[in-house]
Design a protein around this motif. Structure first.
Motif, PDB file in Angstrom:
ATOM      1  N   CYS A  85       0.822  -1.210   0.000  1.00 12.07           N
ATOM      2  CA  CYS A  85       0.000   0.000   0.000  1.00 12.07           C
ATOM      3  C   CYS A  85       0.859   1.265   0.000  1.00 12.07           C
ATOM      4  O   CYS A  85       0.520   2.258  -0.653  1.00 12.07           O
ATOM      5  CB  CYS A  85      -0.942   0.001   1.208  1.00 12.07           C
ATOM      6  SG  CYS A  85      -2.229  -1.257   1.129  1.00 12.07           S
ATOM      7  N   TYR A  86       1.975   1.230   0.713  1.00  9.66           N
ATOM      8  CA  TYR A  86       2.856   2.409   0.764  1.00  9.66           C
ATOM      9  C   TYR A  86       3.466   2.682  -0.610  1.00  9.66           C
ATOM     10  O   TYR A  86       3.406   3.803  -1.117  1.00  9.66           O
ATOM     11  CB  TYR A  86       3.961   2.187   1.795  1.00  9.66           C
ATOM     12  CG  TYR A  86       4.910   3.353   1.909  1.00  9.66           C
ATOM     13  CD1 TYR A  86       4.517   4.541   2.519  1.00  9.66           C
ATOM     14  CD2 TYR A  86       6.209   3.279   1.400  1.00  9.66           C
ATOM     15  CE1 TYR A  86       5.385   5.620   2.618  1.00  9.66           C
ATOM     16  CE2 TYR A  86       7.082   4.351   1.496  1.00  9.66           C
ATOM     17  CZ  TYR A  86       6.656   5.517   2.105  1.00  9.66           C
ATOM     18  OH  TYR A  86       7.509   6.590   2.189  1.00  9.66           O
ATOM     19  N   TYR A  87       4.045   1.646  -1.222  1.00 10.49           N
ATOM     20  CA  TYR A  87       4.625   1.823  -2.554  1.00 10.49           C
ATOM     21  C   TYR A  87       3.533   2.128  -3.586  1.00 10.49           C
ATOM     22  O   TYR A  87       3.753   2.894  -4.531  1.00 10.49           O
ATOM     23  CB  TYR A  87       5.396   0.573  -2.974  1.00 10.49           C
ATOM     24  CG  TYR A  87       6.679   0.342  -2.204  1.00 10.49           C
ATOM     25  CD1 TYR A  87       7.446   1.408  -1.752  1.00 10.49           C
ATOM     26  CD2 TYR A  87       7.132  -0.943  -1.930  1.00 10.49           C
ATOM     27  CE1 TYR A  87       8.625   1.202  -1.042  1.00 10.49           C
ATOM     28  CE2 TYR A  87       8.315  -1.169  -1.227  1.00 10.49           C
ATOM     29  CZ  TYR A  87       9.057  -0.095  -0.789  1.00 10.49           C
ATOM     30  OH  TYR A  87      10.218  -0.308  -0.092  1.00 10.49           O
ATOM     31  N   GLY A  88       2.356   1.520  -3.390  1.00 11.94           N
ATOM     32  CA  GLY A  88       1.239   1.802  -4.290  1.00 11.94           C
ATOM     33  C   GLY A  88       0.850   3.269  -4.258  1.00 11.94           C
ATOM     34  O   GLY A  88       0.578   3.887  -5.287  1.00 11.94           O
ATOM     35  N   GLY A  89       0.832   3.841  -3.050  1.00 16.14           N
ATOM     36  CA  GLY A  89       0.545   5.263  -2.914  1.00 16.14           C
ATOM     37  C   GLY A  89       1.575   6.118  -3.620  1.00 16.14           C
ATOM     38  O   GLY A  89       1.242   7.119  -4.278  1.00 16.14           O
TER      39      GLY A  89
ATOM     40  N   HIS B  16      -4.257   5.594   3.330  1.00 17.47           N
ATOM     41  CA  HIS B  16      -5.298   5.382   4.337  1.00 17.47           C
ATOM     42  C   HIS B  16      -5.297   3.926   4.800  1.00 17.47           C
ATOM     43  O   HIS B  16      -5.433   3.639   6.005  1.00 17.47           O
ATOM     44  CB  HIS B  16      -6.661   5.760   3.751  1.00 17.47           C
ATOM     45  CG  HIS B  16      -7.827   5.416   4.631  1.00 17.47           C
ATOM     46  ND1 HIS B  16      -8.311   6.270   5.595  1.00 17.47           N
ATOM     47  CD2 HIS B  16      -8.598   4.306   4.701  1.00 17.47           C
ATOM     48  CE1 HIS B  16      -9.329   5.705   6.212  1.00 17.47           C
ATOM     49  NE2 HIS B  16      -9.525   4.503   5.691  1.00 17.47           N
ATOM     50  N   ASN B  17      -5.128   3.005   3.847  1.00  8.47           N
ATOM     51  CA  ASN B  17      -5.105   1.580   4.183  1.00  8.47           C
ATOM     52  C   ASN B  17      -3.927   1.229   5.093  1.00  8.47           C
ATOM     53  O   ASN B  17      -4.044   0.367   5.974  1.00  8.47           O
ATOM     54  CB  ASN B  17      -5.044   0.739   2.910  1.00  8.47           C
ATOM     55  CG  ASN B  17      -6.339   0.774   2.126  1.00  8.47           C
ATOM     56  OD1 ASN B  17      -7.389   1.112   2.677  1.00  8.47           O
ATOM     57  ND2 ASN B  17      -6.284   0.453   0.848  1.00  8.47           N
TER      58      ASN B  17
ATOM     59  N   GLU C   3       5.606   6.878   7.979  1.00  3.81           N
ATOM     60  CA  GLU C   3       5.890   7.565   6.711  1.00  3.81           C
ATOM     61  C   GLU C   3       4.631   7.674   5.852  1.00  3.81           C
ATOM     62  O   GLU C   3       4.436   8.671   5.147  1.00  3.81           O
ATOM     63  CB  GLU C   3       6.989   6.817   5.950  1.00  3.81           C
ATOM     64  CG  GLU C   3       8.337   6.809   6.652  1.00  3.81           C
ATOM     65  CD  GLU C   3       8.786   8.206   7.055  1.00  3.81           C
ATOM     66  OE1 GLU C   3       8.753   9.110   6.197  1.00  3.81           O
ATOM     67  OE2 GLU C   3       9.156   8.397   8.232  1.00  3.81           O
ATOM     68  N   ALA C   4       3.778   6.661   5.903  1.00  6.71           N
ATOM     69  CA  ALA C   4       2.529   6.701   5.145  1.00  6.71           C
ATOM     70  C   ALA C   4       1.611   7.798   5.666  1.00  6.71           C
ATOM     71  O   ALA C   4       0.932   8.487   4.883  1.00  6.71           O
ATOM     72  CB  ALA C   4       1.825   5.348   5.213  1.00  6.71           C
ATOM     73  N   TYR C   5       1.587   7.979   6.984  1.00  4.47           N
ATOM     74  CA  TYR C   5       0.731   9.011   7.577  1.00  4.47           C
ATOM     75  C   TYR C   5       1.171  10.406   7.129  1.00  4.47           C
ATOM     76  O   TYR C   5       0.338  11.268   6.828  1.00  4.47           O
ATOM     77  CB  TYR C   5       0.765   8.909   9.098  1.00  4.47           C
ATOM     78  CG  TYR C   5      -0.240   9.798   9.808  1.00  4.47           C
ATOM     79  CD1 TYR C   5      -1.604   9.643   9.598  1.00  4.47           C
ATOM     80  CD2 TYR C   5       0.177  10.791  10.680  1.00  4.47           C
ATOM     81  CE1 TYR C   5      -2.531  10.449  10.239  1.00  4.47           C
ATOM     82  CE2 TYR C   5      -0.743  11.602  11.340  1.00  4.47           C
ATOM     83  CZ  TYR C   5      -2.095  11.424  11.107  1.00  4.47           C
ATOM     84  OH  TYR C   5      -3.019  12.236  11.745  1.00  4.47           O
TER      85      TYR C   5
ATOM     86  N   SER D 246      -0.226   7.171  18.672  1.00  5.13           N
ATOM     87  CA  SER D 246       1.177   7.535  18.435  1.00  5.13           C
ATOM     88  C   SER D 246       1.472   8.258  17.125  1.00  5.13           C
ATOM     89  O   SER D 246       2.464   8.991  17.056  1.00  5.13           O
ATOM     90  CB  SER D 246       2.045   6.265  18.495  1.00  5.13           C
ATOM     91  OG  SER D 246       1.855   5.572  19.713  1.00  5.13           O
ATOM     92  N   LEU D 247       0.666   8.049  16.091  1.00  4.34           N
ATOM     93  CA  LEU D 247       1.036   8.581  14.772  1.00  4.34           C
ATOM     94  C   LEU D 247       1.192  10.099  14.752  1.00  4.34           C
ATOM     95  O   LEU D 247       2.113  10.632  14.126  1.00  4.34           O
ATOM     96  CB  LEU D 247       0.002   8.148  13.719  1.00  4.34           C
ATOM     97  CG  LEU D 247       0.180   6.745  13.137  1.00  4.34           C
ATOM     98  CD1 LEU D 247      -0.931   6.424  12.165  1.00  4.34           C
ATOM     99  CD2 LEU D 247       1.539   6.622  12.453  1.00  4.34           C
ATOM    100  N   LYS D 248       0.300  10.791  15.432  1.00  4.91           N
ATOM    101  CA  LYS D 248       0.361  12.261  15.424  1.00  4.91           C
ATOM    102  C   LYS D 248       1.642  12.777  16.064  1.00  4.91           C
ATOM    103  O   LYS D 248       2.155  13.827  15.666  1.00  4.91           O
ATOM    104  CB  LYS D 248      -0.870  12.837  16.141  1.00  4.91           C
ATOM    105  CG  LYS D 248      -2.175  12.623  15.382  1.00  4.91           C
ATOM    106  CD  LYS D 248      -3.349  13.241  16.130  1.00  4.91           C
ATOM    107  CE  LYS D 248      -4.653  12.996  15.382  1.00  4.91           C
ATOM    108  NZ  LYS D 248      -5.822  13.570  16.100  1.00  4.91           N
ATOM    109  N   ASN D 249       2.159  12.050  17.049  1.00  5.85           N
ATOM    110  CA  ASN D 249       3.379  12.486  17.731  1.00  5.85           C
ATOM    111  C   ASN D 249       4.579  12.518  16.787  1.00  5.85           C
ATOM    112  O   ASN D 249       5.505  13.311  16.980  1.00  5.85           O
ATOM    113  CB  ASN D 249       3.693  11.551  18.905  1.00  5.85           C
ATOM    114  CG  ASN D 249       2.611  11.583  19.967  1.00  5.85           C
ATOM    115  OD1 ASN D 249       1.908  12.575  20.107  1.00  5.85           O
ATOM    116  ND2 ASN D 249       2.466  10.493  20.708  1.00  5.85           N
TER     117      ASN D 249
END
Length: 423
Positions: free
Chosen positions: A179-183, A200-201, A216-218, A247-250
């Motif tokens: 999904c990351y590389y797809g994005g 998002h996935n 990194e995706a976020y 945790s992601l927002k941090n």
């Protein structure tokens, strides 16, 4: 070497029927150590085997021969691996699919060492199609293939795999990377809506511990959302894992601050913020995407004008959205009309822009066909979901866990449902 010669003869004699192949596979597994010890002397024996006939045996020999490759021999090995992938038999290499995956990854590594990722793109696509049971299955090779497409800038080739619906996954990491590389591939094609879906996935995928891919995706999810929708929703969907929500927002504060600056619509403030934090964005390899975010603010500000005005001059548009000239405003408006982001006409004589309503009446043959295809796809997905739900309901591990959970509750602890209410 007598042992290797004997093994070659066995490969040549046992590559015909399914029963013989199973016997051969057992022999090959027992001979792995011997093949590794003789790895530097296996080249002549490879020429005695036909990869399109003796695929299983050739795979074991090739795995041993290419186990340790110097940079000087990288080109020869890459050619050997490419030819094998193209000619091998799927029914044979699937018997040793882990070894086939290992060999294919070695091929990817050699192509990257040679700085020629393009040469590995087509063979890796062939490898995926040979190793996967169906188009719905995500293999461990999918992320490697997409990475090669990104390095070689073959985005459209990567998109051919991304269009498949995925229902089966070998390893969780494969899904995150896919999904990351797809994005990233969709970003390369300027398909920001689809890129947003892939990121998002990643962000909402089940995870027990936070991983670097999700972080990194976020960050890219925030940037792509700003480009595509002109805003970013900081609230996570309910199905997002607790660890991601916590945790992601941090790890993405600077990107969330960028989104806040973007929402204000002030170009000067946004450019200042980007310039101050340029090194951080560059360190994340996101500076190019951030610059696209800055460029998209013109489009967002023009879209805001359509909500207030029916007609407006190109000069007024240029002044309002901080463009240098009416000509620049005209170019932006024309591009937005072409992309379907606004509906408008430009009067070249007096330089006036008239904003229009969406002309789509949803009754054309094309639209009806599109709606029908969407309905058919939803029906297929619904059947697939029901099938998966049925399989899980019969899974012994699931039933055991549900049974343990059920024992935690005593139904006598709950009040009975009242039969009538007093009003």
């Amino acid at each position: 070497m007598d042992t290797v010669e004997k093994l070659v003869a066995q490969i040549q004699g046992l590559s015909g029927s399914v029963g013989d192949l199973n016997q051969l596979h057992h022999i090959l597994k027992q001979s792995e150590d011997s093949l590794r010890l003789n790895s530097s002397r296996l080249a002549p024996f490879l020429h005695q085997l036909d990869p399109s006939v003796h695929s299983l045996g050739y795979l074991y020999f090739l795995d041993a021969y290419t186990y340790s490759v110097s940079r000087d021999g990288a080109n020869e090995v890459a050619l050997l691996l490419a030819r094998f992938i193209s000619s091998c038999l799927a029914e044979q290499i699937r018997l040793a699919h882990h070894k086939f995956i290992s060999v294919c990854r070695r091929f990817k590594d050699q192509a990257i060492v040679l700085s020629e990722p393009m040469r590995a793109v087509a063979p890796m696509l062939i490898a995926i199609r040979k190793i996967r049971p169906s188009s719905e299955h995500l293999t461990t090779l999918h992320p490697d293939f997409l990475l090669l497409c990104i390095l070689a800038k073959c985005y459209k080739t990567g998109l051919s795999v991304l269009e498949d619906d995925v229902f089966e996954v070998d390893q969780p990491k494969d899904l995150f990377l896919y999904c990351y590389y797809g994005g990233m591939i969709c970003i390369g094609l300027k398909q920001f809506k689809k890129a947003s879906e892939f990121f998002h996935n990643v962000v909402t995928a089940p995870m027990s511990t936070l991983n670097a891919i999700a972080v990194e995706a976020y960050k890219k999810y925030i940037l792509v959302s700003l480009i595509h929708r002109g805003k970013f929703n900081t609230h996570f969907p309910k199905y997002t894992s607790t660890v991601a929500q916590r945790s992601l927002k941090n790890f993405s504060q600077i990107y969330l601050e960028l989104a806040n600056n973007y929402s204000n619509g002030n170009l000067a403030d946004l450019e200042t913020f980007v310039q101050v934090n340029k090194d951080k964005f560059e360190g994340d390899n996101n500076l190019g995407l951030v610059k696209q975010v800055v460029s998209s603010i013109y489009k967002r500000n023009i879209q805001r004008l359509t909500q207030t005005y029916l007609t407006l001059s190109l000069q007024d548009i240029a002044n309002t959205v901080q463009l240098n000239s009416p000509k620049e405003a005209e170019m932006h408006v024309l591009q937005m009309i072409q992309d379907g982001h606004i509906y408008a006409t430009i009067n070249q004589r007096d330089g006036m822009v008239q904003f229009l309503e969406d002309p789509e009446q949803y009754k054309s043959c094309e639209m009806i066909e599109h709606i029908d295809c969407s309905i058919q796809r939803i029906m297929v997905l619904s059947k697939k979901l029901a099938s998966v739900d049925e399989q899980i309901s019969c899974e012994p591990l699931y039933l055991t866990k549900v049974g343990k959970e059920r024992q935690r509750f005593d139904f006598d602890d709950f009040d009975s449902v009242p039969q009538k209410f007093n009003i």
